[in-house]
Each structure stands twice: as structure tokens, then as C-alpha cells.
Enzyme design. Structure first.
Site, PDB file in Angstrom:
ATOM      1  N   THR A 196      -7.212  22.634  12.258  1.00 28.86           N
ATOM      2  CA  THR A 196      -6.636  21.883  11.847  1.00 28.86           C
ATOM      3  C   THR A 196      -4.787  21.442  12.470  1.00 28.86           C
ATOM      4  OG1 THR A 196      -8.252  20.996  10.072  1.00 28.86           O
ATOM      5  CG2 THR A 196      -6.428  19.584  10.336  1.00 28.86           C
TER       6      THR A 196
ATOM      7  N   CYS B  41     -24.182  13.075   5.435  1.00 23.82           N
ATOM      8  CA  CYS B  41     -25.461  12.920   5.077  1.00 23.82           C
ATOM      9  C   CYS B  41     -25.374  12.408   3.504  1.00 23.82           C
ATOM     10  CB  CYS B  41     -26.554  13.439   5.299  1.00 23.82           C
ATOM     11  SG  CYS B  41     -26.926  14.859   4.499  1.00 23.82           S
TER      12      CYS B  41
HETATM   13  N1  PLP Z   1     -12.029  21.923  15.981  1.00 19.68           N
HETATM   14  C1  PLP Z   1     -13.788  22.480  16.119  1.00 19.68           C
HETATM   15  C2  PLP Z   1     -14.381  22.072  17.107  1.00 19.68           C
HETATM   16  C3  PLP Z   1     -14.005  22.953  14.683  1.00 19.68           C
HETATM   17  O1  PLP Z   1     -15.283  22.988  14.460  1.00 19.68           O
HETATM   18  C4  PLP Z   1     -13.285  23.070  13.570  1.00 19.68           C
HETATM   19  C5  PLP Z   1     -14.402  23.479  12.232  1.00 19.68           C
HETATM   20  O2  PLP Z   1     -14.826  22.179  11.781  1.00 19.68           O
HETATM   21  C6  PLP Z   1     -11.535  22.165  13.805  1.00 19.68           C
HETATM   22  C7  PLP Z   1     -11.445  21.910  14.387  1.00 19.68           C
HETATM   23  C8  PLP Z   1     -10.847  22.484  12.557  1.00 19.68           C
HETATM   24  O3  PLP Z   1     -10.535  23.958  12.225  1.00 19.68           O
HETATM   25  P1  PLP Z   1      -9.616  24.658  10.550  1.00 19.68           P
HETATM   26  O4  PLP Z   1     -11.056  24.454   9.487  1.00 19.68           O
HETATM   27  O5  PLP Z   1      -9.774  25.597  10.949  1.00 19.68           O
HETATM   28  O6  PLP Z   1      -8.833  23.440  10.411  1.00 19.68           O
END
Ligand code: PLP
Length: 685
Positions: free
Chosen positions: A73, A338
Site C-alpha cells: 500500500t 460480506c
Molecule cells: N496489492 C495486492 C494485489 C494485494 O493483494 C494487496 C494485499 O491484499 C495489496 C496490494 C496491499 O498490500 P499490503 O498489505 O502490503 O499493503
């Protein structure tokens, strides 16, 4: 000993033992600050350098950079901020920029949310443009071609987290090249790490975020790849760590752990091969097919990571599937967000054009490249157990007639309730106030238990019984004519407590009587004394409201079965005003359970999960005591029995403590002084 089988690795993964050891070492032995120039600091810096070098080799970083951060993120934020700041500078300098921020329709929410956030904050006012995907989840390349020359930034993930669908990055790159697109390109590589071969510097990918916890490292550590020469703006300024690109003292335990995972990937001796993972998927898919008739897979196996299976089962909600898997201690996730009563469809599956039932009923089962033979075999056995539990509960078709339930059954949807009065001995039943949403469930239940429906009655006139009656077919008794409430014309007459004559029909040993003198219909259920139904014999009343006419013919031990249940109270009394019950009064801590049961040997332990969860359960009941299965749908029936007995403490439990709290509060409202809910449920017991 844990009996848990964790199959939710796309959400987060189990931490590799070598990663735990590396993190422990980084905290215990090599605890230095890598920015310190003394020996302790240098030891820590070596961890950092090793991890970065390993990642650079594995990902083919070339002249590009890898910046350690907190996770994907943050990586996505940084990439979007960097690209958008550069766009603003270009525009401020009077140069042309594209008008569109293009992102794949199935991207993780972090992508469109970050684009919208920084677009607004930086005052760019560009247009967010969702790039469609086809039925297999692949980006629509023609649609990309059509907008590529107007794009200011393009975001397309490497593999999807819900479906595992692998993007054709080579084809996307070809489109960008053909169209002379000069937009920055971000590829979210979170689900690709360790599962797809990446050689980043040989592509035109500008930014690639990674997350440690999706591949057996802990949460809170990630990396961002930035191509050489690509614009970059730090998200966090401060002490100048990570060459000034991401300030803040490094998460050394996380970096050490991620380094151990990367080293294992490089050595190639820890994780399963692609072929092994494909064979694991095939075995799980076979078990799902055998256990859950009609199961459909929402992701194309030949175009997806072998570690992700996304499926739906006709007639079953994702909530029900989640619950039965969780009871069997198989951890999966709903393919969609959900809420308690209604599953929201998955935007990923919606974008693929799947019908609502598949999108709203989806389950995502994911394992990691660390999966082993024994776990897969155990998972297959548990899936079979879930199938058997669902068959026995009539939720999926079964060749055998199920053991019939007896008594009252409550079905609820968004505040409204349907009720069934079942008499197992005569296999006859009456349905009260059927909701259209329950037609399939009631029909399947009646057919599976071979019941004959004597009457379908409503508390409102002309309330739409026809749909259920048509669905019931030969299981509906068509002999008698019925009025606009569905009440049979040939009903007998019985005297109720007020002395008035009431029309009544028999179901097994009980009678269902129509309360006289009410504008809105209400029904009473109890065992008649000859041609009388005294107030004390009225166990249940079915009504939309409590009226004086109802009070006149019932007692404080009569359970009111509401036709609407907006407050989620399940059932209440017909006479007393509803008093507020505080949660704390009815809560029992799991640490105090054993001593509570010792002090109250007559206490009953009651599992309020649905019968299929009870049947699929592998963990013993709390405190090793036998438990009674009373799902919330059957609580009214049992509540009536408990209210007529010498009161003994009732300890309700469920998975999380939510459903059991509803049960405890319901019993307390009904006047039971010692009803409790096990706080935190089985998850914390
Ligand atoms: N992008 C994808 C494809 C993900 O699966 C996730 C996590 O669910 C994220 C981004 C976000 O990752 P993080 O938990 O390291 O912030």
C-alpha cells in the site's frame, strides 16, 4: 495442538521458520541501527545490503532501485505520488500531459483509491479511467489501445489477488510501445512475488510494489522497484534513510525476515515447483467437485496462479460456505466483502461479467508455495467433511432423505422472518409468512426431509404465497380451500383463553389457532386441552405486534415469533415490555468458563452455530464439555422449553461471540436470569 488448515495465503501467509529466525536474530544479536557507522551498526547494515542484493538478483532490477518500505500500500502510494508530481511539474512547465489515469478494473482497491487521493490533493483533476477485463479477467487490450495515447499513468497488476489471474504484461507493453504511449506504468507485483518469473529491468515497467507478508515474510515490510530514470518523489522525508528516498529507521526485523525468504527463493530448495502447485490445485478442485455438487470455478485455471482457487456453489451463500469451512477449521475467505446478512458481490468477479450468484457467493481458497503434501491431503478430507455436513442439513442435494427436524424453525432476511412449524412424527408442517427470498430454502428443506406442507398461512392478506406453493409441488397439501391469508376453510373451532371461539388446524399433537378479534392476523401454537387452548398451553404466538387481544390469550411464558425482526432480537415475550439488556451482564470470559462450569454443574453449554457448522466442527466444545446444538434458527423452540423448566445457567457459544450474544440477550429478555455468551467465541476459547 492446532487443527487449523490455513488456506487464505493471498490475504497473508504463514511466516517461514527461517524468516522468524532471521527476524529474531536481527532483534536479538544484530539489533544495531544500519545508519550507525560503528560495528554494531555495520552488522545491521550487512543484513540490509544482503536482502537488497538478493531481491535485485531475483527480480532483475538492473540499474533500477529497490526501496524498502512498509508494504505494497505504501509502495503504491509512492509510485502514484511520484508519477503525479512529475505530471504536475510537466503541466506547470507548459508541456502536454495525458488526461487519463488508467487502471485495470480488477486492481486492488489501493490503486484506484491512491490515484483518486493524490489526483485530488495535487489538484491535477485528471480523469480516472477503468480499463475493462474480459470474462477470464484479462485486460481488454483493444480498450487499452484506444486510450493509451491519452493516458497520464497506467496501472495493471501482475496477478490478481482474488482470482490469481495472470496479466499478459508482454502484450500490455507491446500496446504501450505501439501507441507511443509515454505514460508511467505501475505493475502491482504483490501476488507475483515468488510465483512468477520477473525480470523487471528488461521491461518498461516504471514502478513495481511488493509486499513481504504475501510470501511468508511478516506484515509491515515491503519493497518498491523504481526503474532507472523514472520520476521519484519520496512519500516520507526525514533522516535520509534508503538514500533519502524513504526516511525513517528501517524495519530491520522485517527486512531480515524478507531477506531470508528471498534467499530461500534464490536457493530454490524451500518452495514447491509450479508443477507441484498445479497438482495440489487439481486435488483440491477434485475434492470440491466431489463434496459440493454443481461447484463452479470462477477463475480460469490455465490463466491463473496455481495457488488460487475461486469458486461458488449454487444455492449456497459465501457466508454459509465460510461458516462451514471455518467450523471444519479450514480458513478461506469470502471472495467478496460480506456483511452479516447479505454478501456484497466481488468487484473483481463483477468486472469479469460473472452472474451475481457467483460473484456474491464466491469463496477464495489460496495456498502458498510453501504448501505441503500432508496439508493438501488434510484439506481434501476436511472439504469432504464440509460437503457431508451441508448434505445432512439439506443445504446441498443429497440422495438420502435427511433425518427430519421437529419443532419451530425461523428463517430471517433483513429484518423479516419466515417460520416453519414442523412435526417430525407425522412429517407434516405449516409455513407461516414465507418470504420470496426463502422459497428455494423452504422447498429444499421440505423435499429433503420429505415433509408434507399442510398450510401456508400469512399474517397479512394476499401476501404472496403462490410462489412457494408452486415450488412445493406435490409436497403441498392442496385438499382444502383457503382464504386470502391461506387459512384453510375446513379448520376446526376451538375456545381460547378469552373465551372466544377460534379457528384452528392441527399439526401433529399441537394446534395452530387464529387469534380472534384482531385487525391483523396472529396465530397461536400449543397443545390443546380437548376443545380448549388455555393461555398456559400457548407456547408460541406469531404476530407482527403485541396487542391486548394477544395478551388475553397467552402468558408471560409464551414466546412471540415476530414476522419482522428489525432489531435482530430473534423472538420476545408477548406480555412484558422489552427491557434493555447490557452486553456486560450476559458476557462470560473464556478464562472464567472452566470455573463457572465447576461452580454450576447444571449449566448447559449450547453451540448456536448452524447445524452444518456443528456437524463439520473438528474442535471439541469449550472446556471439553459436551454441548447441545441449538442454532439461532431453532432458538425460539428451545427458549420455550427452557422457560418452562427449572432455570439452569445457559452458556451460549459460536465462532466469534456475536451470535451467542444475540441468543443470551434474547433469553434474558424472555426473563431467563442466567443466560450468558462466551466472549470471543471459539476463536478465543
Ligand atoms: N496489492 C495486492 C494485489 C494485494 O493483494 C494487496 C494485499 O491484499 C495489496 C496490494 C496491499 O498490500 P499490503 O498489505 O502490503 O499493503
Amino acid at each position: 495442538m492446532t487443527t487449523e488448515i490455513y488456506l487464505d495465503s493471498n490475504a497473508t501467509s504463514v511466516v517461514l521458520p527461517a524468516a522468524i529466525a532471521a527476524a529474531t536474530d536481527a532483534m536479538g544479536q544484530r539489533y544495531g541501527n544500519p545508519s550507525s557507522t560503528h560495528g554494531t551498526g555495520l552488522k545491521a547494515k550487512a543484513i540490509l545490503d544482503q536482502a537488497r542484493a538478493s531481491a535485485a538478483r531475483l527480480l532483475g532490477v538492473g540499474p533500477g532501485r529497490l526501496i524498502f518500505n512498509s508494504g505494497a500500500t505504501e509502495g503504491i502510494q509512492t509510485a502514484v505520488l511520484s508519477a503525479l508530481v512529475a505530471l504536475r511539474e510537466r503541466r506547470d512547465a507548459g508541456r502536454a500531459i495525458g488526461a487519463l489515469l488508467v487502471y485495470g478494473a480488477t486492481e486492488h482497491k489501493a490503486v484506484p483509491e491512491s490515484l483518486a487521493h493524490w489526483n485530488r490533493l495535487l489538484g491535477l483533476n485528471l480523469t480516472l479511467h477503468k480499463l475493462p477485463v474480459d470474462g477470464n479477467g484479462a485486460h481488454d487490450l483493444a480498450a487499452l489501445r484506444a486510450v493509451a495515447d491519452q493516458a497520464a499513468m497506467i496501472c495493471t497488476m501482475a496477478a490478481n489477488n482474488e482470482t490469481g489471474v495472470i496479466s499478459d504484461l508482454t502484450a500490455i507493453e507491446a500496446v504501450l510501445n505501439e501507441t507511443n504511449c509515454n505514460a508511467c506504468w505501475m505493475v502491482d507485483c504483490v501476488q507475483a512475488l515468488g510465483k512468477l518469473k520477473l525480470d523487471l529491468s528488461s521491461t518498461r515497467i516504471d514502478y513495481a510494489p511488493f509486499s513481504g507478508h504475501k510470501l511468508h515474510a511478516p506484515k509491515g515490510i515491503g519493497m518498491l522497484y523504481v526503474r532507472a530514470g523514472t520520476p521519484f518523489t519520496p512519500l516520507i522525508m526525514g533522516g535520509g534513510q534508503e538514500s533519502g528516498q524513504r526516511s525513517g529507521t528501517e524495519n530491520m526485523a522485517g527486512i531480515a525476515a524478507l531477506g531470508a525468504v528471498l534467499a530461500a527463493l534464490e536457493r530454490g530448495d524451500t518452495f514447491r515447483t509450479h508443477a507441484e502447485l498445479c497438482s495440489f490445485r487439481a486435488r483440491i478442485a477434485d475434492s470440491l467437485r466431489a463434496a459440493l455438487p454443481g461447484v463452479v470455478f470462477n477463475n480460469p485455471f490455465d490463466k491463473a496462479l496455481p495457488t488460487t482457487i475461486n469458486f461458488a456453489v449454487p444455492g449456497l451463500s459465501s457466508r454459509e460456505l465460510m461458516d462451514v469451512f471455518d467450523a471444519a477449521e479450514v480458513r478461506v475467505s469470502a471472495g467478496s466483502a460480506c456483511s452479516s446478512s447479505k454478501a456484497a458481490p466481488s468487484y473483481v468477479l463483477d468486472a469479469m461479467g460473472l452472474p451475481l450468484w457467483r460473484s456474491a457467493g464466491a469463496i477464495r481458497l489460496t495456498f502458498g508455495p510453501l504448501a505441503d503434501e500432508a496439508t493438501i491431503a488434510a484439506a481434501c478430507a476436511r472439504i469432504e467433511r464440509c460437503g457431508a455436513a451441508l448434505r445432512a442439513s439439506c443445504l446441498i442435494p443429497s440422495e438420502r432423505t435427511a433425518v427430519p427436524h421437529d419443532g419451530l424453525l425461523q428463517l430471517g432476511v433483513e429484518g423479516a422472518c419466515s417460520w416453519m412449524v414442523l412435526d417430525a412424527a407425522s412429517r407434516s408442517c405449516i409455513v407461516i409468512d414465507p418470504l420470496p427470498e426463502h422459497t428455494t430454502r423452504i422447498e429444499a428443506y421440505v423435499r429433503c426431509q420429505n415433509y408434507q406442507v399442510q398450510a401456508v398461512v400469512c399474517t397479512q392478506p394476499n401476501a404472496g404465497r403462490a410462489q412457494l406453493i408452486a415450488a412445493l409441488g406435490r409436497h403441498y397439501n392442496r385438499a382444502a380451500d383457503a382464504d386470502e391469508y391461506g387459512w384453510p376453510a375446513n379448520a376446526a373451532v376451538i375456545a381460547v383463553a378469552s373465551g372466544a371461539a377460534a379457528s384452528a388446524i392441527t399439526v401433529g399433537t399441537q394446534v395452530l389457532a387464529c387469534v380472534p378479534g384482531q385487525a391483523q392476523r396472529a396465530y397461536l401454537l400449543g397443545v390443546a386441552d380437548g376443545a380448549r387452548l388455555p393461555a398456559a398451553a400457548v407456547r408460541f404466538a406469531f404476530s407482527a405486534q403485541i396487542t391486548q387481544a394477544l395478551r388475553d390469550v397467552s402468558t408471560e411464558r409464551t414466546v412471540l415469533c415476530p414476522t419482522r425482526d428489525d432489531g435482530n432480537q430473534l423472538c420476545s415475550g408477548t406480555t412484558s415490555a422489552t427491557q434493555a439488556i447490557t452486553t456486560a451482564d450476559a458476557q462470560l470470559d473464556s478464562a472464567a468458563l472452566a470455573s463457572f462450569l465447576q461452580a454450576h454443574p447444571d449449566a448447559r453449554l449450547i453451540d448456536v452455530r448452524e447445524p452444518y457448522e456443528f456437524a463439520a466442527a473438528v474442535a471439541p466444545a469449550p472446556a471439553g464439555r459436551p454441548a447441545l446444538s441449538v442454532p439461532l434458527s431453532r432458538l425460539a423452540e428451545y427458549a420455550s422449553t427452557w422457560l418452562h423448566e427449572e432455570p439452569a445457567p445457559l452458556v451460549f457459544y459460536c465462532r466469534s461471540g456475536n451470535r451467542s450474544m444475540k441468543a443470551a440477550q434474547c433469553l434474558r429478555r424472555l426473563g431467563h436470569p442466567q443466560a450468558y455468551s462466551l466472549h470471543g467465541g471459539l476463536a478465543l476459547a
